[in-house]
Scaffold this active site. Sequence first.
Site, PDB file in Angstrom:
ATOM      1  CE1 TYR A 116      -4.185  -1.725   0.269  1.00 29.91           C
ATOM      2  CE2 TYR A 116      -2.936  -3.176   1.720  1.00 29.91           C
ATOM      3  CZ  TYR A 116      -4.061  -2.920   0.952  1.00 29.91           C
ATOM      4  OH  TYR A 116      -5.055  -3.864   0.861  1.00 29.91           O
ATOM      5  CG  ASN A 124     -11.122  -3.626  -7.755  1.00 27.87           C
ATOM      6  OD1 ASN A 124     -11.766  -3.295  -8.744  1.00 27.87           O
ATOM      7  ND2 ASN A 124     -10.271  -4.631  -7.769  1.00 27.87           N
ATOM      8  CB  CYS A 155      -7.671  -4.951  -5.333  1.00 27.51           C
ATOM      9  SG  CYS A 155      -9.012  -6.133  -5.274  1.00 27.51           S
ATOM     10  CG  HIS A 156      -5.403 -10.568  -6.511  1.00 23.31           C
ATOM     11  ND1 HIS A 156      -6.137 -10.104  -7.586  1.00 23.31           N
ATOM     12  CD2 HIS A 156      -4.371 -11.272  -7.036  1.00 23.31           C
ATOM     13  CE1 HIS A 156      -5.574 -10.515  -8.706  1.00 23.31           C
ATOM     14  NE2 HIS A 156      -4.496 -11.230  -8.397  1.00 23.31           N
ATOM     15  CD  GLU A 194      -2.225 -12.950 -10.283  1.00 19.21           C
ATOM     16  OE1 GLU A 194      -1.366 -12.134  -9.878  1.00 19.21           O
ATOM     17  OE2 GLU A 194      -3.379 -12.623 -10.576  1.00 19.21           O
TER      18      GLU A 194
END
Length: 162
Positions: free
Chosen positions: A95, A118, A126-127, A153
């Site tokens: 952040y 979001n 946003c993850h 990912e």
Amino acid sequence: MEQLPLQICYIDTPLGHAKISGNENGLTSVSILDTQEQLSDTIPDPLLDGVIQLKAYFNETRKTFDLKLNPEGTAFQKKVWRALETIPFGKTMSYLQLSKQLGDIKAIRAVASANSKNPLWIIIPCHRVIGSDGSLTGYAGGLHRKQWLLNHESEHKQQSLF
């Protein structure tokens, strides 16, 4: 922009049922549900590309999305969401780093708040935003889903012991 009626569909994902909303102006929301909704038999045309690309993402054949988006939010929220789209697949950002990228280190709470609002789950990633210490922090879909997405990912998949 003309207000067109929203179309909705429900699809199954490895993380539960997802609700997809949008119209010819673009996708307005993609959200994961904690309930089992009736899955859609047919997908409305304006949502079809979104469904196809999400399924490809889960099948590990897509890393980026190329969709017409039309999320509702404030100008600041949309600025944060655009910044989220720059975080590459398989990478994370804190952040604090995101606040710096947006030009205001003091806006960390506002950035976190915009991130939490979001409306386009996974498509606006946003993850991929984590705490400065590397910890998983709040996620509207639940931390277990955030962990799953980050592992999905990662080029270094973690095996589950259970």
